[in-house]
Every structure is written in structure tokens, then in C-alpha cells.
Design a protein around this motif. Structure first.
Motif, PDB file in Angstrom:
ATOM      1  N   PRO A 107       0.836  -1.203   0.000  1.00  0.00           N
ATOM      2  CA  PRO A 107       0.000   0.000   0.000  1.00  0.00           C
ATOM      3  C   PRO A 107       0.871   1.253   0.000  1.00  0.00           C
ATOM      4  O   PRO A 107       2.100   1.154   0.123  1.00  0.00           O
ATOM      5  N   PRO A 108       0.241   2.417  -0.092  1.00  0.00           N
ATOM      6  CA  PRO A 108       1.007   3.669  -0.009  1.00  0.00           C
ATOM      7  C   PRO A 108       1.771   3.782   1.306  1.00  0.00           C
ATOM      8  O   PRO A 108       1.352   3.232   2.331  1.00  0.00           O
ATOM      9  N   ALA A 109       2.861   4.517   1.273  1.00  0.00           N
ATOM     10  CA  ALA A 109       3.707   4.639   2.459  1.00  0.00           C
ATOM     11  C   ALA A 109       2.934   5.152   3.663  1.00  0.00           C
ATOM     12  O   ALA A 109       3.151   4.713   4.793  1.00  0.00           O
ATOM     13  N   SER A 110       2.033   6.090   3.438  1.00  0.00           N
ATOM     14  CA  SER A 110       1.291   6.674   4.557  1.00  0.00           C
ATOM     15  C   SER A 110       0.473   5.638   5.303  1.00  0.00           C
ATOM     16  O   SER A 110       0.255   5.748   6.511  1.00  0.00           O
ATOM     17  N   ARG A 111       0.037   4.613   4.616  1.00  0.00           N
ATOM     18  CA  ARG A 111      -0.783   3.588   5.274  1.00  0.00           C
ATOM     19  C   ARG A 111       0.041   2.764   6.246  1.00  0.00           C
ATOM     20  O   ARG A 111      -0.441   2.352   7.299  1.00  0.00           O
ATOM     21  N   TYR A 112       1.284   2.543   5.896  1.00  0.00           N
ATOM     22  CA  TYR A 112       2.146   1.803   6.812  1.00  0.00           C
ATOM     23  C   TYR A 112       2.380   2.575   8.100  1.00  0.00           C
ATOM     24  O   TYR A 112       2.608   1.980   9.147  1.00  0.00           O
ATOM     25  N   CYS A 113       2.347   3.899   7.993  1.00  0.00           N
ATOM     26  CA  CYS A 113       2.704   4.735   9.132  1.00  0.00           C
ATOM     27  C   CYS A 113       1.516   5.208   9.947  1.00  0.00           C
ATOM     28  O   CYS A 113       1.719   5.880  10.955  1.00  0.00           O
ATOM     29  N   SER A 114       0.320   4.913   9.525  1.00  0.00           N
ATOM     30  CA  SER A 114      -0.860   5.421  10.228  1.00  0.00           C
ATOM     31  C   SER A 114      -1.560   4.307  10.991  1.00  0.00           C
ATOM     32  O   SER A 114      -1.572   3.159  10.561  1.00  0.00           O
ATOM     33  N   GLY A 115      -2.146   4.673  12.114  1.00  0.00           N
ATOM     34  CA  GLY A 115      -2.930   3.722  12.898  1.00  0.00           C
ATOM     35  C   GLY A 115      -2.170   2.433  13.175  1.00  0.00           C
ATOM     36  O   GLY A 115      -1.064   2.453  13.712  1.00  0.00           O
ATOM     37  N   ARG A 116      -2.790   1.326  12.820  1.00  0.00           N
ATOM     38  CA  ARG A 116      -2.175   0.019  13.033  1.00  0.00           C
ATOM     39  C   ARG A 116      -1.484  -0.480  11.760  1.00  0.00           C
ATOM     40  O   ARG A 116      -1.405  -1.673  11.505  1.00  0.00           O
ATOM     41  N   GLY A 117      -0.970   0.468  10.983  1.00  0.00           N
ATOM     42  CA  GLY A 117      -0.274   0.109   9.755  1.00  0.00           C
ATOM     43  C   GLY A 117       0.912  -0.804   9.978  1.00  0.00           C
ATOM     44  O   GLY A 117       1.352  -1.499   9.073  1.00  0.00           O
ATOM     45  N   PHE A 118       1.440  -0.790  11.202  1.00  0.00           N
ATOM     46  CA  PHE A 118       2.574  -1.656  11.491  1.00  0.00           C
ATOM     47  C   PHE A 118       2.224  -3.131  11.317  1.00  0.00           C
ATOM     48  O   PHE A 118       3.124  -3.972  11.165  1.00  0.00           O
ATOM     49  N   THR A 119       0.939  -3.451  11.318  1.00  0.00           N
ATOM     50  CA  THR A 119       0.539  -4.855  11.162  1.00  0.00           C
ATOM     51  C   THR A 119       0.808  -5.380   9.750  1.00  0.00           C
ATOM     52  O   THR A 119       0.789  -6.582   9.515  1.00  0.00           O
ATOM     53  N   TYR A 120       1.071  -4.473   8.793  1.00  0.00           N
ATOM     54  CA  TYR A 120       1.438  -4.925   7.454  1.00  0.00           C
ATOM     55  C   TYR A 120       2.832  -5.549   7.436  1.00  0.00           C
ATOM     56  O   TYR A 120       3.155  -6.364   6.571  1.00  0.00           O
ATOM     57  N   MET A 121       3.678  -5.120   8.368  1.00  0.00           N
ATOM     58  CA  MET A 121       5.062  -5.540   8.358  1.00  0.00           C
ATOM     59  C   MET A 121       5.200  -6.990   8.777  1.00  0.00           C
ATOM     60  O   MET A 121       4.555  -7.418   9.740  1.00  0.00           O
ATOM     61  N   ASP A 122       6.043  -7.737   8.065  1.00  0.00           N
ATOM     62  CA  ASP A 122       6.166  -9.146   8.405  1.00  0.00           C
ATOM     63  C   ASP A 122       7.518  -9.508   9.000  1.00  0.00           C
ATOM     64  O   ASP A 122       7.703 -10.642   9.453  1.00  0.00           O
TER      65      ASP A 122
END
Length: 134
Positions: A107-122
Motif C-alpha cells: 500500500p502507499p507509504a502513509s498507510r504503513y505509518c498510520s494507525g495500526r499500519g505496522f501490522t502490514y510488516m512481516d
């Protein structure tokens, strides 16, 4: 799966600077991933984004608390990510983590950094402590 190791944390006075590094444990390429990011966490609080990068598009997002003071960079020859932190404040005290999302495209970079975007990280490093105190 890439394994990450952060370094560079420590004690610094308010107004000071620190540079954090993040490199893979083995020789895997850290730049073949879909996204990379730095996060931080204070005990009792949820992990929050610092800077997030969609590595395929170059889209980079800094969160408001650090925008203008922190800077992300990467060294392809050293296979390393960096977080340069300037004008540090006591509120920056936290454990800092680097993380990657191997999914392509992400997704866009901002999504990784907002809210619970950290859950995308594996994949995560174990973190390095930054303590800003006089």
C-alpha cells in the motif's frame, strides 16, 4: 525471510542527534522488499510509525511528530537503512524498530505509518533504545 538488526541507540541530551542503522542479519538484500519503515514504541503505548517507504515507488511518509527533524536514507552498497534523528526531544524516547513488508506491491507509504499500519510488516528487528534526557 529477512532478519533485521538495528544499532545506534543510546543516551542523548535534548537538542542532540543520533543516527540509527538497520541491516539484515545475513546477506539477504533488504531492498528487494515491498516496503521498509522505522517505528517506535514507548512502554504501555502502541507502536507508532516514524517513517515509512514504499520501496518500489519511492513514496516516503514521515509522521507529524518527526517531520522536519528525522531523515531516512539507504545505502545500497552496504545494504543498510538509516534514520538520522536531529533536534531530539524527550518525547522521542522510545525503542526504535526497523521493519519490512516483503509483499509486492504494498500500500502507499502513509498507510504503513498510520494507525495500526505496522501490522502490514512481516519482519522486525529487536529494536534499539533511544533515551533523550538531560
Amino acid at each position: 525471510q529477512v532478519q533485521l538488526v538495528e544499532s545506534g541507540g543510546g543516551l542523548v541530551q535534548p537538542g542532540g542527534s543520533l543516527s540509527l542503522s538497520c541491516a539484515p542479519h545475513e546477506s539477504e538484500s533488504i531492498f528487494s522488499v515491498g516496503a521498509m519503515a522505522w517505528y517506535r514504541q514507548v512502554p504501555g503505548k502502541e507502536r507508532e510509525g516514524v517513517v515509512c517507504i514504499n520501496s518500489k515507488t519511492g513514496d516516503t511518509h514521515y509522521t507529524d511528530p518527526v517531520n522536519g527533524r528525522f531523515s531516512f536514507s539507504r545505502d545500497n552498497t552496504k545494504n543498510t537503512l538509516y534514520l538520522q534523528m536531529n533536534n531530539l526531544e524527550p518525547e522521542d524516547t522510545a525503542v526504535y524498530y526497523c521493519a519490512v513488508d516483503e509483499a509486492i506491491p504494498g500500500p502507499p507509504a502513509s498507510r504503513y505509518c498510520s494507525g495500526r499500519g505496522f501490522t502490514y510488516m512481516d519482519t522486525w528487528g529487536k529494536g534499539t533504545l533511544v533515551n533523550v534526557s538531560s
